[in-house]
Scaffold this active site. Structure first.
Site, PDB file in Angstrom:
ATOM      1  CG  ASP A   7       1.341 -26.184 -24.918  1.00 37.25           C
ATOM      2  OD1 ASP A   7       2.528 -26.519 -24.765  1.00 37.25           O
ATOM      3  OD2 ASP A   7       0.453 -26.455 -24.081  1.00 37.25           O
ATOM      4  CG  ASP A   9       2.205 -31.862 -22.560  1.00 38.33           C
ATOM      5  OD1 ASP A   9       2.033 -32.981 -23.059  1.00 38.33           O
ATOM      6  OD2 ASP A   9       3.309 -31.455 -22.158  1.00 38.33           O
ATOM      7  CG  ASP A 134      -2.572 -26.198 -21.623  1.00 32.91           C
ATOM      8  OD1 ASP A 134      -1.558 -26.081 -22.345  1.00 32.91           O
ATOM      9  OD2 ASP A 134      -2.576 -26.864 -20.581  1.00 32.91           O
TER      10      ASP A 134
END
Length: 174
Positions: A7, A9, A134
């Site tokens: 990922d 961000d 996250d």
């Protein structure tokens, strides 16, 4: 060769730091990441401010200048020697972000290339051996091995193997 999906961000990019800065600037607040980690009532106040003032996520330019997480560039380069690495982002939620994220990746991770970049709305269709993310919503439906990258918003989650930084990612995979 095994495949790792990563990922952007709050995994490669310090997005929460930029969000905190934007809230502070727009609302004349003084939140700090370290204080938010320690104080749950302050974190709740921050999230209330964020929920009602997060329009900047849809504004042009937000995703262009986010700082890179420490050691991310070096570790991703090392990962590419042993794994097929894809960057996977749910960027379609923020249409302005797609071009900006491509520019950001070219600036900080030019060795990845557009052929190994996937923008999607949901990550459940991603086929990889590992997903480093996250957000639990992305990990819960992942068919490979999910790895939770620590972020301000996920410290309460206990159900996944967790990494706190890119040195721990290196230790896990290299």
């Amino acid at each position: 060769m095994k495949r790792i999906a990563i990922d952007m961000d709050d995994v490669l990019a310090e997005t929460s730091i930029k969000i905190i800065d934007q809230i502070n600037s727009r609302l004349n607040k003084s939140y700090s990441h370290d204080e938010l980690l320690k104080d749950n009532s302050l974190k709740m106040a921050f999230y209330q401010d964020y929920q009602s003032n997060n329009q900047f996520l849809w504004e042009p330019g937000f995703f262009l200048d986010i700082a890179v997480k420490d050691d991310a560039v070096e570790v991703v380069k090392q990962l590419q020697k042993k794994y097929e690495v894809f960057i996977v982002s749910a960027a379609t939620e923020f249409p302005e972000s797609m071009k900006e994220k491509l520019v950001w990746l070219e600036q900080h991770f030019p060795f990845i290339g557009w052929q190994h970049t996937v923008f999607c709305g949901h990550k459940h269709m991603i086929q990889a051996d590992y997903l480093i993310d996250d957000h639990e919503k992305n990990l819960i439906t992942f068919s490979g091995k999910p790895i939770l990258y620590s972020a301000l918003h996920n410290l309460h989650i206990q159900d996944y193997e967790r990494v706190n930084n890119w040195k721990e990612v290196a230790h896990m995979f290299i």
